[in-house]
Design an enzyme around this catalytic site. Structure first.
Site, PDB file in Angstrom:
ATOM      1  N   CYS A 188      28.645  31.357 -16.738  1.00 36.50           N
ATOM      2  CA  CYS A 188      28.881  32.737 -17.169  1.00 36.50           C
ATOM      3  C   CYS A 188      28.310  33.748 -16.172  1.00 36.50           C
ATOM      4  CB  CYS A 188      28.256  32.946 -18.552  1.00 36.50           C
ATOM      5  SG  CYS A 188      28.355  34.636 -19.137  1.00 36.50           S
ATOM      6  N   CYS A 217      26.594  36.830 -17.857  1.00 30.64           N
ATOM      7  CA  CYS A 217      25.253  36.528 -18.373  1.00 30.64           C
ATOM      8  C   CYS A 217      24.239  36.384 -17.229  1.00 30.64           C
ATOM      9  CB  CYS A 217      25.236  35.216 -19.156  1.00 30.64           C
ATOM     10  SG  CYS A 217      26.667  34.908 -20.177  1.00 30.64           S
ATOM     11  N   ASP A 218      24.603  35.668 -16.183  1.00 29.28           N
ATOM     12  CA  ASP A 218      23.608  35.263 -15.184  1.00 29.28           C
ATOM     13  C   ASP A 218      23.771  35.902 -13.806  1.00 29.28           C
ATOM     14  OD1 ASP A 218      22.396  33.563 -17.048  1.00 29.28           O
ATOM     15  OD2 ASP A 218      23.888  32.014 -16.671  1.00 29.28           O
TER      16      ASP A 218
END
Ligand code: NAP
Length: 309
Positions: free
Chosen positions: A135, A138-139
């Site tokens: 992701c 997200c990261d």
């Protein structure tokens, strides 16, 4: 026929499930939508969507989901956070076993979507959350001015790699062929982006590092068979998806890859059970096709209920 708790149970709260819920609620069906996490599905990880009609500038996956959820609330759709463990479709009134109780329903719409596939190579599990990710939204921000690898050549790999270039100083896209699968506009943008380098004809055979972080990946050229190590700080895996159908346990017919088979009315092999979105064996997986499936599935469920009642 025995009386069921619900007319319709929708399983999954991505764009397909929410849209089915919107149509069913407006049709005044006694409907519940079950989502094991929070509504959104995979699309929530999408930083920017620019091919969903009606939003000329595009919008984020999170905003799109919030908008659809808000729209369903106008028609009082009942959304519950709960996991479906299994379904029992041996009788006309179907049983849906949840984590804490069992409910009964005349119809079901399966809209459980798909999850990212793993590569199954050494280091992938060990470094998950410590340099291996599925992701970018997200990261991605963790990789400011660092070097990352993105594995895959499809729409997800390219779209997310382009997003990663907002943070990473370099993104290697490792692709197993000499031609990308992604749509042309994403290819053009990737080719034009000087932070992206495509490593063609190559597969990653292991992800390596120390105790807590990724240090490099081993890649193999599938044509020359030569292997080398590429120094990276992180590794994103985007090599396709697998359908979320485990709970179905043979209830409906699946294709050879595990996607639910349906006809044009979104009817599965089991009367009263319908399907919509990425979990269906569809030729195109887009938000636009998922919501189209969902409208048809809700319409078909409504007709099925009218006929049996
Ligand atoms: P995908 O289209 O199936 O692409 C997977 C990619 O990973 C392919 O390039 C494939 O290579 C590669 N791959 C598969 N197994 C591999 C392995 N073992 N080792 C190395 N590479 C491997 O999957 P996706 O990109 O996740 O997309 C999933 C669905 O969502 C698609 O239908 C896609 O169109 C849709 N989607 C659309 C958008 C958009 O419209 N903007 C964005 C994201 C996703 P080959 O090409 O050689 O098979």
């Amino acid at each position: 026929m025995k009386k069921a708790d619900f007319d319709l149970v929708i399983i999954g709260g991505g764009p397909a499930g929410l849209t089915a819920g919107l149509y069913a609620a407006r049709a005044r069906l006694n409907v519940i939508l079950l989502e094991k996490a929070m509504p959104g599905g995979q699309v929530i990880t999408s930083d920017w969507i620019e091919n969903y009609p009606g939003f000329p500038q595009g919008l984020s996956g999170a905003d799109l989901v919030q908008n659809i959820t808000q729209q369903t609330k106008r028609f009082d759709l009942n959304i519950e956070s709960n996991e479906v463990i299994s379904i029992d479709c041996s009788e006309n009134v179907k049983k849906v076993r949840l984590a804490d109780r069992t409910i009964t329903t005349y119809t079901i719409i399966i809209a459980t979507g798909a999850s990212p596939r793993k590569l199954g190579i050494p280091g992938e599990d060990r470094f998950y959350g410590k340099g291996v990710s599925f992701c970018a939204t997200c990261d991605g921000p963790f990789y400011k001015d660092l070097v990352v690898a993105a594995i895959g050549g499809g729409n997800t790999a390219l779209q997310e790699s382009l997003f990663l270039t907002k943070f990473a100083s370099k993104v290697y896209i490792i692709h197993r062929r000499d031609e990308l699968r992604a749509t042309k506009i994403l290819q053009e943008r990737a080719f034009a982006n000087n932070r992206i380098e495509i490593v063609w004809d190559s597969v990653v055979t292991s992800i390596n590092g120390g105790l807590t972080n990724v240090e490099n990946i081993t890649i193999k050229n599938v044509k020359t068979k030569a292997t080398k190590e590429l120094v990276v700080d992180g590794c994103f895996v985007w090599v396709g998806i697998h359908p979320n159908t485990e709970f179905l346990d043979g209830c409906v017919s699946l294709d050879e890859s595990g996607f639910v088979i349906a006809n044009l009315k979104m009817e599965t092999s089991l009367p009263g059970v319908f399907v919509a979105g990425d979990v269906r064996n569809t030729p195109l997986r887009q938000i636009a096709t998922a919501v189209g499936d969902a409208a048809i599935a809700a319409f078909s469920a409504e007709h099925y209920i009218e006929n049996i009642k």
